[in-house]
Design a protein around this motif. Structure first.
Motif, short mmCIF file in Angstrom:
data_model
loop_
_atom_site.label_atom_id
_atom_site.label_comp_id
_atom_site.label_asym_id
_atom_site.label_seq_id
_atom_site.Cartn_x
_atom_site.Cartn_y
_atom_site.Cartn_z
N SER A 84 0.83 -1.21 0.00
CA SER A 84 0.00 0.00 0.00
C SER A 84 0.87 1.26 0.00
CB SER A 84 -0.94 0.00 1.21
OG SER A 84 -0.22 -0.04 2.43
N ALA A 85 2.02 1.21 0.68
CA ALA A 85 2.93 2.37 0.67
C ALA A 85 3.49 2.59 -0.73
CB ALA A 85 4.06 2.14 1.67
N CYS A 87 1.95 1.69 -3.59
CA CYS A 87 0.85 2.21 -4.40
C CYS A 87 0.67 3.71 -4.16
CB CYS A 87 -0.45 1.48 -4.06
SG CYS A 87 -0.51 -0.24 -4.59
N LYS A 88 0.69 4.11 -2.91
CA LYS A 88 0.50 5.52 -2.56
C LYS A 88 1.62 6.39 -3.13
CE LYS A 88 -0.19 8.53 1.48
NZ LYS A 88 -0.27 8.57 2.98
N SER A 92 1.36 9.27 -6.16
CA SER A 92 1.78 10.65 -5.89
C SER A 92 2.76 11.16 -6.95
CB SER A 92 2.43 10.75 -4.51
OG SER A 92 3.73 10.16 -4.50
N GLY A 110 -8.77 7.06 2.25
CA GLY A 110 -7.56 7.69 1.71
C GLY A 110 -7.83 8.14 0.29
N TRP A 112 -5.83 8.71 -2.10
CA TRP A 112 -5.01 8.01 -3.08
C TRP A 112 -5.59 6.65 -3.45
CZ3 TRP A 112 -2.97 3.22 -1.91
CH2 TRP A 112 -2.97 2.87 -0.56
N ILE A 113 -6.38 6.08 -2.55
CA ILE A 113 -6.95 4.75 -2.79
C ILE A 113 -7.84 4.75 -4.02
CG2 ILE A 113 -8.51 2.99 -1.82
CD1 ILE A 113 -7.38 3.64 0.93
N ASP A 271 8.04 4.27 3.84
CA ASP A 271 7.91 5.30 2.81
C ASP A 271 9.20 5.43 1.99
OD1 ASP A 271 5.29 5.89 3.55
OD2 ASP A 271 5.93 7.36 5.05
#
Length: 304
Positions: A84-85, A87-88, A92, A110, A112-113, A271
């Motif tokens: 998920s990090a 993907c986010k 971005s 979220g 971004w989801i 991250d």
């Protein structure tokens, strides 16, 4: 990387053939939803202002709006902690993202989801034609613990299947999240978890000798969600990372001791790991095996 989308099915604008004009909608409707979405995102849309003077070409203006993404990344295990990090971070940076995982779309909120295409599925049984269509890179975060048999299957076989599917489909790059070996003795490294990971690494480097990426982080920290609860691993990982980085010059002589890295290997922020993946996706000169420090260096490049 250039998009892999072919425009051979799109009729020429202004064609006088009625059959040619009718063929595109029928072909588009026959495509799957994911294929149509990718196609529409790669077509340049034009709107024409009405000309005031019939024969004066200068009075007709063309407003062109392009909605084209240069990268399309498939993240295996995209709804997990690391996935998920990734993907986010990719979203971005303007990268189109498709996630394949057993759980599908995350349940937590979220913004971004909504920008990720979430597909529930298993790499052993998925329709790769649907998943890999138009992709420029595949990122695998697949891994886990269990019995020896389970760890060999999850860490090794599942990733090997994914690497071969990507290679057969012509995906240019494969990125694998592996694990640091911590200077552990050989009898520990021979367990299913590590041997599965190393077999997957070998497959990546064999099938993608000039574009495969293997990232070997140690302990990964961040805010991890488990069954609706958020576990703040950063409360442990962040101070440990700072302390170990500060005393690195003093601890280097101890790094050759067996299992020394269980205490001395600095943790990695999830991250930073995600940004290192983004760097791997966008930089064609970024390939091979990367250590903890190299992961942080790659993340720093993207931050800048």
């Amino acid at each position: 990387m250039a998009s892999m989308l072919s425009f051979s099915t799109i009729p020429t604008l202004g064609s006088s053939s009625s059959s040619s004009r009718a063929s595109f909608p029928s072909r588009l409707s026959s495509l799957s939803l994911s294929h149509r979405s990718s196609l529409c995102k790669s077509v340049v849309k034009c709107s024409y202002a009405e000309a005031g003077v019939k024969d004066d070409f200068r009075s007709a203006t063309i407003d062109v709006v392009a909605d084209v993404k240069t990268e399309r990344v498939v993240v295996l295990g995209g709804s997990g902690f690391v996935g998920s990090a990734i993907c986010k971070a990719a979203v971005s940076k303007g990268i189109e993202v498709i996630s394949l995982s057993r759980s599908g779309r995350p349940t937590y909120p979220g913004s971004w989801i909504d920008q990720v295409t979430w597909i529930p599925g298993d790499v052993f049984y998925t329709n790769w034609d649907e998943i890999l269509f138009g992709a420029t890179a595949v990122v695998s975060t697949i891994g886990g613990f269990g019995s020896e048999e389970q760890m060999q299957r999850i860490n090794g076989e599942a990733n090997i299947v994914s690497v071969n599917a990507a290679k057969e489909f012509g995906i240019p790059k494969f990125i694998f999240i592996s694990v640091h070996d911590y200077n552990l003795p050989s009898f520990v490294l021979s367990t299913g978890y590590f041997t599965g990971k190393r077999k997957a690494e070998a497959e990546v480097l064999s099938k993608y000798p000039n574009s495969g990426v293997v990232l070997r982080p140690g302990f990964i920290y961040g805010k991890r969600r488990v069954d609706g609860f958020e576990i703040p691993l950063d409360l442990i990982g962040q101070p440990a990372e700072r302390i170990l980085s500060a005393i690195e010059n003093f601890t280097k002589p101890l790094s050759s001791l067996p299992a020394s890295d269980l205490l001395l290997a600095p943790p990695v922020n999830v991250d930073d790991l995600a940004l290192a993946v983004v760097n791997a996706v966008t930089d064609d000169d970024f390939f091979g095996v990367f250590t903890i420090e190299q992961i942080k260096e790659a993340a720093a490049k993207v931050k800048v």
